[in-house]
Design an enzyme around this catalytic site. Structure first.
Site: not given
Length: 357
Positions: A37, A41, A68, A71
Site C-alpha cells: 500500500c 492508504c 492494494c 489505495c
C-alpha cells in the site's frame, strides 16, 4: 545503488498518521494479506510486526506482494494518467488476466505507450510486471502444496508448458523441482548501516550482506552453485529471529547471535569462518594472528581472501580482523561500516563489563 529509507519507526508512524509527506518515499507491504500500500492508504492499519517497507513498487512486487485495490500504489495522486486508470483497475481486480498487445489495442491503448509508462514509473515493462505478479503468486501456491495443473490454469495460463516455461525463467527452476527444497529465500532488512540482503534455507541463515557491496552479484551466483539452489524472494522463520537479534545488536544489547547459520565453502574457507566466530565481541585480531590460530602462520593472504568470501556479515564477524599495524583494511561493506561496527562493539563491551561488575 538502492535508495535509502527512513527508519522503520518513522515509516510505521507515517502509516498510522496517513502522512502524505511520505508519498513516493516508501510503500508498505502487509505480510498477512500479501498486498502492498501507499503510506496514506485508508484500509485498516496492520500491526507493526506484520509489515515491511520497500523503496519502490517494483521491490514490493518482486517480493511477492500485489498492489492494494483501495489505495492503488501503482501511482500517486495526479500521476496516473486518465487513459491508464481503467487498465490498472482491471489488473488489480484480476491479476491472472492475460493482456497481449491486441488486448490493449482493443481497449484503445497503445502497447508501447503502456510499456514506456510502466518502465519509467516502476522500473519494469507492463508485461514484466504481470509475469512477476503471476509467478510470485503461483510459486507461493505450489510451494504450499497446490497441484501444479490447478495453479497453472488459475494463474491465467492456457497450457502447462507455457506456465512451466514462464515459471522457469522467473525462478530458475521448473514448478515441479521448486518444491524440492533447493530454494534460498531472500529478503531485505533495514539496519542503521543501510539495507542488507538476507538469505535462508531450511537449516538457517546462509546470506547476510549489504545491498551496495561490490561483487554482491558474484557472491549470489556462488551461493546458488554452492547450495545447488535458486534465489527467490520469500519468507523464512529465521528472518524474524535474525531481524530481532540484529536490532538488539545495533542497540548494544546483544553480543552473541543464536540464529542458526549455514556455511558452504572449501574446507579451508570453513576453517577460516569458524575461526572468525571465536574472536570475542569487542576485540580484534590481525590477519597474521588469525593465520596462527588456524595453525597456518604463512597463509596470511589466503586467510584474507577467505575472509573476503564470507557471505554472512556481522554474524560471522570478519569485521573484527584488522591489519597488523592496527589499520582498518579489507571489508567488502566499506571501511566506514567496519569502523562503525568496531566502535559499536567496544561501547557494548564496556557496558557489559560494567553490568557484570
Amino acid at each position: 545503488m538502492e535508495r535509502s529509507l527512513p527508519d522503520t519507526d518513522t515509516m510505521y508512524q507515517a502509516l498510522l498518521d496517513k502522512d502524505s509527506q511520505y508519498e513516493g518515499i516508501f510503500v508498505v507491504a502487509v505480510k498477512t494479506t500479501g498486498v502492498f500500500c501507499r503510506p496514506t492508504c485508508t484500509a485498516r492499519k496492520p500491526k507493526r510486526e506484520n509489515v515491511e517497507f520497500f523503496p519502490t513498487t517494483r521491490d514490493a512486487i518482486l517480493h511477492g506482494y500485489r498492489p492494494c485495490k483501495i489505495c492503488n500504489p501503482l501511482g500517486k495522486d495526479g500521476e496516473v494518467p486518465e487513459w491508464l486508470l481503467p487498465l490498472l483497475k482491471e489488473v488489480q481486480q484480476n491479476p491472472a488476466e492475460q493482456y497481449r498487445d491486441a488486448d490493449l489495442q482493443s481497449r484503445g491503448l497503445e502497447p508501447n505507450r503502456v510499456r514506456r509508462w510502466f518502465k519509467r514509473h516502476h522500473g519494469m515493462t507492463f508485461q514484466a510486471y504481470l509475469r512477476a505478479l503471476r509467478i510470485s503468486q503461483a510459486f507461493g501456491r505450489v510451494k504450499h502444496g497446490d497441484k501444479i495443473i490447478h495453479t497453472a490454469y488459475e494463474s491465467g495460463y492456457e497450457s502447462l508448458s507455457g506456465f512451466a516455461e514462464s515459471f522457469r525463467k522467473q525462478v530458475g527452476a521448473s514448478p515441479k523441482n521448486s518444491t524440492s527444497g533447493e530454494v534460498i529465500n531472500i529478503t531485505r532488512m533495514l539496519t542503521p548501516l543501510g539495507p542488507m540482503l538476507a538469505g535462508a534455507v531450511e537449516e538457517g541463515i546462509c546470506l547476510l550482506d549489504f545491498v551496495d557491496r561490490r561483487m554482491l552479484e558474484t557472491q549470489l551466483k556462488r551461493l546458488q552453485v554452492q547450495f545447488h539452489a535458486t534465489l527467490l524472494p520469500g519468507v523464512s522463520a529465521y528472518f524474524d529471529q535474525l531481524h530481532k537479534e540484529l536490532d538488539e545488536y545495533f542497540r548494544g544489547e546483544r553480543s552473541e547471535f543464536t540464529v542458526p547459520v549455514v556455511l558452504r565453502g572449501t574446507d579451508f574457507q570453513l576453517e577460516v569462518w569458524r575461526a572468525l566466530q571465536t574472536i570475542p565481541y569487542g576485540e580484534t585480531r590481525s590477519y597474521g594472528q588469525q593465520a596462527k590460530v588456524l595453525g597456518r602462520p604463512k597463509a596470511v593472504r589466503a586467510v584474507a581472501r577467505a575472509n573476503g568470501d564470507n557471505k554472512i556479515s556481522i554474524l560471522i564477524p570478519c569485521h573484527r580482523v584488522i591489519g597488523a599495524d592496527g589499520r582498518l583494511v579489507g571489508y567488502g561493506g566499506g571501511l566506514w561500516r567496519k569502523q562503525f561496527l568496531l566502535d559499536l562493539e567496544k561501547r557494548g563491551n564496556r557496558l557489559f563489563l560494567i553490568q557484570q561488575n
